[in-house]
Enzyme design. Structure first.
Site: not given
Ligand code: 5GP
Length: 114
Positions: A87, A96, A100
């Protein structure tokens, strides 16, 4: 020094997580709010905020994250049926801001993802 990201704190064992893999470039652990029976986060140790921040020099690192995803998918028993997602930015659902790669599997997946 910049404050550590949540995922740096996990890598440094300051916040507990179910860590399933780590090496000199990345760490992988189970998502605290899993969206599938297998939901892992594969996180580079270096706190790159978003995919918009990567450069050509990061290409081997990004490739490595996918190789780790493939290995972990096999380890989790979901080889041949899983999804990987970055994302990028709040509009895409990023919450966050430490890059990732999500690895999701273990249930049928719909498309489009919404
Ligand atoms: P994003 O929305 O940025 O693409 O993904 C962030 C992910 O991190 C979410 O799926 C969320 O559930 C997960 N997450 C947030 N805080 C924690 C935490 O403290 N521990 C773990 N293991 N996962 C977290």
């Amino acid at each position: 020094m910049a404050e550590k990201t949540l995922f740096q704190k996990i890598a440094d064992r300051e916040i507990p997580a179910d860590i399933v893999y780590e090496d000199d470039q990345c760490i992988a652990f189970r998502d605290i709010n899993p969206q599938a029976p297998t939901h892992l986060l594969i996180v580079p140790r270096r706190p790159i905020p978003t995919l918009d921040d990567i450069t050509e020099e990061d290409a081997p690192l990004i490739g490595h994250l996918f190789v780790v995803a493939r290995r972990l998918a096999a380890q989790e028993g979901i080889a041949g049926g899983y999804r990987t997602v970055f994302n990028c930015g709040a509009a895409a659902g990023q919450s966050v801001f430490h890059l990732h790669l999500h690895l999701l599997g273990g249930r049928p997946m719909q498309w489009p993802p919404g």
